[in-house]
Design a protein around this motif. Structure first.
Motif, PDB file in Angstrom:
ATOM      1  N   SER A  42      -2.428  -1.797  -0.606  1.00  0.00           N
ATOM      2  CA  SER A  42      -1.325  -1.210  -1.160  1.00  0.00           C
ATOM      3  C   SER A  42      -1.596   0.320  -1.087  1.00  0.00           C
ATOM      4  O   SER A  42      -0.628   1.046  -0.880  1.00  0.00           O
ATOM      5  CB  SER A  42      -1.052  -1.689  -2.584  1.00  0.00           C
ATOM      6  OG  SER A  42      -2.090  -0.898  -3.281  1.00  0.00           O
ATOM      7  N   HIS A  43      -2.702   1.015  -1.145  1.00  0.00           N
ATOM      8  CA  HIS A  43      -3.006   2.327  -0.712  1.00  0.00           C
ATOM      9  C   HIS A  43      -2.446   2.735   0.634  1.00  0.00           C
ATOM     10  O   HIS A  43      -1.804   3.638   0.653  1.00  0.00           O
ATOM     11  CB  HIS A  43      -4.335   2.773  -0.706  1.00  0.00           C
ATOM     12  CG  HIS A  43      -5.242   2.450  -1.925  1.00  0.00           C
ATOM     13  ND1 HIS A  43      -6.666   2.104  -1.944  1.00  0.00           N
ATOM     14  CD2 HIS A  43      -4.742   1.954  -3.334  1.00  0.00           C
ATOM     15  CE1 HIS A  43      -6.825   1.924  -3.466  1.00  0.00           C
ATOM     16  NE2 HIS A  43      -5.876   1.787  -4.016  1.00  0.00           N
ATOM     17  N   TYR A  44      -2.904   1.914   1.838  1.00  0.00           N
ATOM     18  CA  TYR A  44      -2.129   2.283   2.968  1.00  0.00           C
ATOM     19  C   TYR A  44      -0.662   2.133   3.057  1.00  0.00           C
ATOM     20  O   TYR A  44       0.138   3.088   3.681  1.00  0.00           O
ATOM     21  CB  TYR A  44      -2.919   1.462   4.013  1.00  0.00           C
ATOM     22  CG  TYR A  44      -4.253   1.702   4.371  1.00  0.00           C
ATOM     23  CD1 TYR A  44      -4.555   2.861   5.191  1.00  0.00           C
ATOM     24  CD2 TYR A  44      -5.187   1.148   3.800  1.00  0.00           C
ATOM     25  CE1 TYR A  44      -5.862   3.083   5.483  1.00  0.00           C
ATOM     26  CE2 TYR A  44      -6.592   1.603   3.861  1.00  0.00           C
ATOM     27  CZ  TYR A  44      -6.725   2.732   4.687  1.00  0.00           C
ATOM     28  OH  TYR A  44      -8.241   3.112   4.873  1.00  0.00           O
ATOM     29  N   ARG A  45      -0.104   1.116   2.179  1.00  0.00           N
ATOM     30  CA  ARG A  45       1.310   1.106   2.265  1.00  0.00           C
ATOM     31  C   ARG A  45       1.773   2.290   1.538  1.00  0.00           C
ATOM     32  O   ARG A  45       2.892   2.608   1.920  1.00  0.00           O
ATOM     33  CB  ARG A  45       1.650  -0.258   1.341  1.00  0.00           C
ATOM     34  CG  ARG A  45       1.184  -1.509   2.136  1.00  0.00           C
ATOM     35  CD  ARG A  45       1.613  -2.733   1.560  1.00  0.00           C
ATOM     36  NE  ARG A  45       1.160  -3.917   2.087  1.00  0.00           N
ATOM     37  CZ  ARG A  45       2.204  -4.480   3.192  1.00  0.00           C
ATOM     38  NH1 ARG A  45       3.377  -4.056   3.155  1.00  0.00           N
ATOM     39  NH2 ARG A  45       1.650  -5.487   3.523  1.00  0.00           N
ATOM     40  N   THR A  87      -1.165   6.302  -7.244  1.00  0.00           N
ATOM     41  CA  THR A  87       0.176   7.068  -7.546  1.00  0.00           C
ATOM     42  C   THR A  87       0.418   8.225  -6.389  1.00  0.00           C
ATOM     43  O   THR A  87      -0.833   8.737  -5.981  1.00  0.00           O
ATOM     44  CB  THR A  87       0.314   7.810  -8.641  1.00  0.00           C
ATOM     45  OG1 THR A  87      -1.150   8.554  -8.701  1.00  0.00           O
ATOM     46  CG2 THR A  87       0.099   6.950 -10.034  1.00  0.00           C
ATOM     47  N   VAL A  88       1.355   8.256  -5.948  1.00  0.00           N
ATOM     48  CA  VAL A  88       1.739   9.266  -4.674  1.00  0.00           C
ATOM     49  C   VAL A  88       3.183   9.742  -5.085  1.00  0.00           C
ATOM     50  O   VAL A  88       3.816   9.304  -5.877  1.00  0.00           O
ATOM     51  CB  VAL A  88       1.834   8.733  -3.414  1.00  0.00           C
ATOM     52  CG1 VAL A  88       0.710   8.179  -2.874  1.00  0.00           C
ATOM     53  CG2 VAL A  88       3.037   7.379  -3.405  1.00  0.00           C
ATOM     54  N   ASP A  89       3.221  11.140  -5.061  1.00  0.00           N
ATOM     55  CA  ASP A  89       4.513  11.891  -5.372  1.00  0.00           C
ATOM     56  C   ASP A  89       4.342  11.823  -7.016  1.00  0.00           C
ATOM     57  O   ASP A  89       5.533  11.882  -7.694  1.00  0.00           O
ATOM     58  CB  ASP A  89       5.565  11.442  -5.005  1.00  0.00           C
ATOM     59  CG  ASP A  89       5.987  12.355  -3.736  1.00  0.00           C
ATOM     60  OD1 ASP A  89       5.234  13.418  -3.501  1.00  0.00           O
ATOM     61  OD2 ASP A  89       6.681  11.876  -2.824  1.00  0.00           O
ATOM     62  N   GLY A  90       3.314  11.636  -7.676  1.00  0.00           N
ATOM     63  CA  GLY A  90       3.377  11.455  -9.230  1.00  0.00           C
ATOM     64  C   GLY A  90       3.514  10.026  -9.785  1.00  0.00           C
ATOM     65  O   GLY A  90       3.861  10.065 -10.977  1.00  0.00           O
ATOM     66  N   SER A 108       0.112  -0.480   9.840  1.00  0.00           N
ATOM     67  CA  SER A 108      -0.821  -0.469  10.762  1.00  0.00           C
ATOM     68  C   SER A 108      -1.086   0.596  11.484  1.00  0.00           C
ATOM     69  O   SER A 108      -2.152   1.063  11.897  1.00  0.00           O
ATOM     70  CB  SER A 108      -0.883  -2.013  11.624  1.00  0.00           C
ATOM     71  OG  SER A 108      -1.008  -3.053  10.812  1.00  0.00           O
ATOM     72  N   LYS A 109       0.050   1.176  11.886  1.00  0.00           N
ATOM     73  CA  LYS A 109      -0.109   2.384  12.632  1.00  0.00           C
ATOM     74  C   LYS A 109      -0.606   3.614  12.020  1.00  0.00           C
ATOM     75  O   LYS A 109      -1.463   4.356  12.426  1.00  0.00           O
ATOM     76  CB  LYS A 109       1.320   2.844  13.392  1.00  0.00           C
ATOM     77  CG  LYS A 109       1.845   1.793  14.296  1.00  0.00           C
ATOM     78  CD  LYS A 109       3.065   2.151  15.055  1.00  0.00           C
ATOM     79  CE  LYS A 109       3.871   0.901  15.745  1.00  0.00           C
ATOM     80  NZ  LYS A 109       5.383   0.726  15.531  1.00  0.00           N
ATOM     81  N   TYR A 110      -0.071   3.806  10.794  1.00  0.00           N
ATOM     82  CA  TYR A 110      -0.318   4.840   9.863  1.00  0.00           C
ATOM     83  C   TYR A 110      -2.103   4.381   9.509  1.00  0.00           C
ATOM     84  O   TYR A 110      -2.662   5.412   9.458  1.00  0.00           O
ATOM     85  CB  TYR A 110       0.135   5.032   8.714  1.00  0.00           C
ATOM     86  CG  TYR A 110       1.616   5.512   9.063  1.00  0.00           C
ATOM     87  CD1 TYR A 110       1.809   6.882   8.975  1.00  0.00           C
ATOM     88  CD2 TYR A 110       2.586   4.745   9.092  1.00  0.00           C
ATOM     89  CE1 TYR A 110       3.153   7.457   9.193  1.00  0.00           C
ATOM     90  CE2 TYR A 110       3.825   5.307   9.315  1.00  0.00           C
ATOM     91  CZ  TYR A 110       4.173   6.842   9.333  1.00  0.00           C
ATOM     92  OH  TYR A 110       5.395   7.227   9.656  1.00  0.00           O
ATOM     93  N   ALA A 111      -2.386   3.400   9.419  1.00  0.00           N
ATOM     94  CA  ALA A 111      -3.672   2.920   8.810  1.00  0.00           C
ATOM     95  C   ALA A 111      -4.801   3.140  10.070  1.00  0.00           C
ATOM     96  O   ALA A 111      -5.957   3.347   9.670  1.00  0.00           O
ATOM     97  CB  ALA A 111      -3.934   1.438   8.253  1.00  0.00           C
ATOM     98  N   ALA A 112      -4.385   3.138  11.223  1.00  0.00           N
ATOM     99  CA  ALA A 112      -5.334   3.609  12.461  1.00  0.00           C
ATOM    100  C   ALA A 112      -5.399   5.004  12.492  1.00  0.00           C
ATOM    101  O   ALA A 112      -6.154   5.539  13.305  1.00  0.00           O
ATOM    102  CB  ALA A 112      -4.635   3.007  13.662  1.00  0.00           C
ATOM    103  N   TYR A 123     -11.114   8.446  -1.997  1.00  0.00           N
ATOM    104  CA  TYR A 123     -10.354   7.905  -3.090  1.00  0.00           C
ATOM    105  C   TYR A 123     -10.723   6.564  -3.435  1.00  0.00           C
ATOM    106  O   TYR A 123     -10.909   6.195  -4.669  1.00  0.00           O
ATOM    107  CB  TYR A 123      -8.942   7.969  -2.699  1.00  0.00           C
ATOM    108  CG  TYR A 123      -7.884   7.269  -3.834  1.00  0.00           C
ATOM    109  CD1 TYR A 123      -7.466   8.050  -4.910  1.00  0.00           C
ATOM    110  CD2 TYR A 123      -7.737   6.088  -3.718  1.00  0.00           C
ATOM    111  CE1 TYR A 123      -6.655   7.323  -5.887  1.00  0.00           C
ATOM    112  CE2 TYR A 123      -6.865   5.319  -4.686  1.00  0.00           C
ATOM    113  CZ  TYR A 123      -6.436   6.041  -5.735  1.00  0.00           C
ATOM    114  OH  TYR A 123      -5.710   5.483  -6.788  1.00  0.00           O
ATOM    115  N   GLN A 124     -11.079   5.796  -2.623  1.00  0.00           N
ATOM    116  CA  GLN A 124     -11.312   4.493  -2.917  1.00  0.00           C
ATOM    117  C   GLN A 124     -12.939   4.054  -3.410  1.00  0.00           C
ATOM    118  O   GLN A 124     -12.943   3.678  -4.162  1.00  0.00           O
ATOM    119  CB  GLN A 124     -11.400   3.385  -1.471  1.00  0.00           C
ATOM    120  CG  GLN A 124      -9.652   3.194  -1.342  1.00  0.00           C
ATOM    121  CD  GLN A 124      -9.564   2.722   0.200  1.00  0.00           C
ATOM    122  OE1 GLN A 124     -10.191   2.520   0.933  1.00  0.00           O
ATOM    123  NE2 GLN A 124      -8.263   2.630   0.504  1.00  0.00           N
TER     124      GLN A 124
END
Ligand code: DC
Length: 224
Positions: A42-45, A87-90, A108-112, A123-124
């Protein structure tokens, strides 16, 4: 001199491919043990959603780095559900947004992207301090690189597996469009922190097990 005994804290890393049942297992196990559950998928999402909303493509390294530098990540803990959300953008993004077809297709593209992984690594790791501060006796973190990169010293590492037909049936039941095999291919072959069975992990194939059986099976390993 008095030596104060530190209360023990247990970290459980659960890794596996898409639709292998990580989330249901990790959430159920955390509730069973009163540990904090953290779903790193969910963090990557959430970061995929953030980048898409601000119009940054997965290969726009500088744009993504600037965006992340100006958007501090936060955590909301639901004590009753033993669950932590990013939380992102608050605010916590809606589940329907995190699991939309658009996010499924490009997460998956952003996660790479190393800039994204680097932002999430600290963060994790920081979720352990969140769990301790909130009084949990342990952490159940699920993802693709938890036992290999985020918590290589976790007390217990599980690698969940399920056969293709079972995984496809699970996604269909959720009513989701998700190219499971293609996402696994991208997640397993990327350069940074690829999906792999971590060293020292116990493989659990849950194709023929109920959720309750899987949770009991892992809880028994924790007791040992
Ligand atoms: O678990 P999930 O399907 O919600 O994960 C979404 C994507 O996030 C997945 O395709 C790969 C990525 N991911 C990752 O690279 N590392 C993690 N620890 C967790 C997820």
């Amino acid at each position: 001199m008095t030596i104060s005994k530190q209360p023990s804290f247990t970290t459980i890393a659960i890794d596996g491919g898409a639709a292998t049942g990580k989330s249901s297992t990790a959430r159920g196990l955390a509730a069973r043990l009163c540990y904090l559950h953290v779903d790193t998928g969910s963090h990557y999402r959430a970061l995929t959603l953030l980048c898409q909303r601000h119009g940054f493509a997965p290969d726009d390294v500088e744009g993504i780095q600037n965006l992340l530098a100006n958007n501090p990540l936060g955590t909301e803990v639901d004590l009753a559900a033993c669950d932590a959300k990013i939380t992102v953008d608050g605010s916590v993004p809606a589940d329907s947004d995190l699991r939309s077809d658009a996010v499924n297709a490009s997460v998956s593209k952003y996660a790479a992207q190393p800039a994204v992984r680097e932002a999430l690594k600290e963060y994790q790791r920081g979720q352990k301090a969140v769990a301790i501060a909130k009084g949990f006796g342990g952490l159940v973190m699920e993802g693709r690189d938890i036992g290999s990169v985020i918590f290589p010293d976790a007390e217990l590492k599980i690698f969940l597996e399920a056969d293709e037909a079972t995984r496809a049936a699970r996604r269909a039941k959720d009513g989701q469009t998700d190219a499971i095999a293609e996402r696994d291919r991208m997640d397993s072959t990327r350069k940074t922190a690829p999906l792999t069975c971590p060293k020292g992990a116990v493989r659990v194939d849950n194709s023929r097990m109920s959720l309750a059986e899987v949770i009991e099976h892992i809880a028994a390993m924790v007791k040992q």
